[in-house]
Write an enzyme that holds these catalytic residues in place. Structure first.
Site, PDB file in Angstrom:
ATOM      1  N   SER A 114      38.489  46.317  47.489  1.00  0.00           N
ATOM      2  CA  SER A 114      39.472  45.657  46.631  1.00  0.00           C
ATOM      3  C   SER A 114      39.191  45.847  45.151  1.00  0.00           C
ATOM      4  O   SER A 114      40.125  45.880  44.345  1.00  0.00           O
ATOM      5  CB  SER A 114      39.561  44.169  46.975  1.00  0.00           C
ATOM      6  OG  SER A 114      38.282  43.574  46.955  1.00  0.00           O
TER       7      SER A 114
ATOM      8  N   HIS B 151      37.306  41.749  41.673  1.00  0.00           N
ATOM      9  CA  HIS B 151      38.696  42.069  41.373  1.00  0.00           C
ATOM     10  C   HIS B 151      38.926  42.233  39.875  1.00  0.00           C
ATOM     11  O   HIS B 151      39.572  43.186  39.426  1.00  0.00           O
ATOM     12  CB  HIS B 151      39.604  40.977  41.926  1.00  0.00           C
ATOM     13  CG  HIS B 151      39.682  40.984  43.420  1.00  0.00           C
ATOM     14  ND1 HIS B 151      40.532  40.166  44.133  1.00  0.00           N
ATOM     15  CD2 HIS B 151      39.010  41.713  44.351  1.00  0.00           C
ATOM     16  CE1 HIS B 151      40.389  40.395  45.423  1.00  0.00           C
ATOM     17  NE2 HIS B 151      39.460  41.313  45.577  1.00  0.00           N
TER      18      HIS B 151
END
Length: 279
Positions: free
Chosen positions: A178, A225
């Protein structure tokens, strides 16, 4: 003004759709006005993204790097299953030797974990969600900037995501693609700010939605992230020589290449600094 695809060519004509300057070689005469190649009868918004993904699915060379990255992630997960992992919980030597954690890992000089963690996933749902988003976002971006730039951005974003994870949650065990995927979203945001609508003008909205989910759902690496997002955006700015040329049509040159390397080096430096502060 200079053409957005050919920065060395001056022009007085701009696209009637987006307003970008275009030279004679880039002009497309539409029923109303003159348009750039990106807006000459091409679909916009969600239909454009869907059409790009479908095209990549059927072209033999379309989004080749994205397909390869997905294949590698799936193969690594299958290898973990062969080592005794379950669909709900990854374990085994691959996981132990590749996951991102400090004590007994990075503090022992195992710096490869900064990138190998981006190819490991905690369970089947984790893998499936990441690979789905990687395909939807990665295929259009790769087709826009090319394989080499896309792969470099993906890896640099992965490093930046690992550095962010170490800042926000240094005691956690972190895995997942991610961070690198957020980097591709960051790249798409920069491209769309340069009026190359690789995600149909929806990059900012997708980032906001994913950030809301990042903060709302427990056990998600916030630092991974945010770090990946910053790395991807900065890397794409570097490829455009920080606004001096276009990230897609311009040549990055030595300055652009060095800028991208600098983002990766800065990520490594931040990770090293964080680890040294914890041991």
């Amino acid at each position: 003004m200079t053409c957005y695809r050919h920065p060395n060519r001056e022009t007085r004509v701009s696209c009637s759709e987006c307003g970008r300057a275009i030279c004679p070689d880039c002009m497309v005469f539409a029923p109303v006005g003159i348009r750039c190649p990106d807006h000459a009868g091409r679909r916009q918004g969600t239909p454009r993204v869907a059409a790009g993904v479908r095209r990549a699915s059927f072209e033999g060379t379309g989004a080749l790097v994205t397909k390869a990255l997905i294949a590698i992630n799936v193969l690594v997960f299958l290898a973990s299953l062969a080592q005794g992992s379950s669909l709900n919980q990854t374990s085994g030597s691959l996981f132990e030797k590749g996951a991102l954690y400090v004590h007994g890992g990075l503090d022992q000089g195992e710096w490869w974990r900064l990138i190998t963690a981006a190819f490991l996933h905690g369970n089947l749902i984790h893998l499936a969600l990441n690979m789905f988003v990687l395909w939807i976002v990665g295929a259009p971006v790769e087709q826009a900037i090319g394989r080499g730039r896309f792969l470099a951005l993906y890896l640099v974003s992965g490093l930046a995501g690992s550095a962010g994870a170490l800042i926000f949650s240094p005691d956690a065990v972190t895995v997942g693609a991610s961070g690198a995927i957020f980097g591709i979203l960051g790249a798409a945001l920069v491209l769309e700010s340069q009026r190359n609508y690789v995600l149909g003008g929806q990059a900012f909205g997708l980032i906001v939605i994913n950030l809301v989910l990042t903060f709302a759902i427990p056990n998600i690496s916030v630092g991974g992230h945010l770090g990946g997002l910053a790395g991807g955006a900065l890397g794409t700015l570097a490829l455009s020589r920080f606004g001096r040329t276009h990230a897609v049509y311009g040549r990055p040159g030595v300055l652009g290449a060095l800028g991208l390397v600098a983002v990766g080096a800065a990520s490594l430096a931040v990770a090293y600094w964080r680890v040294q502060g914890l041991v």
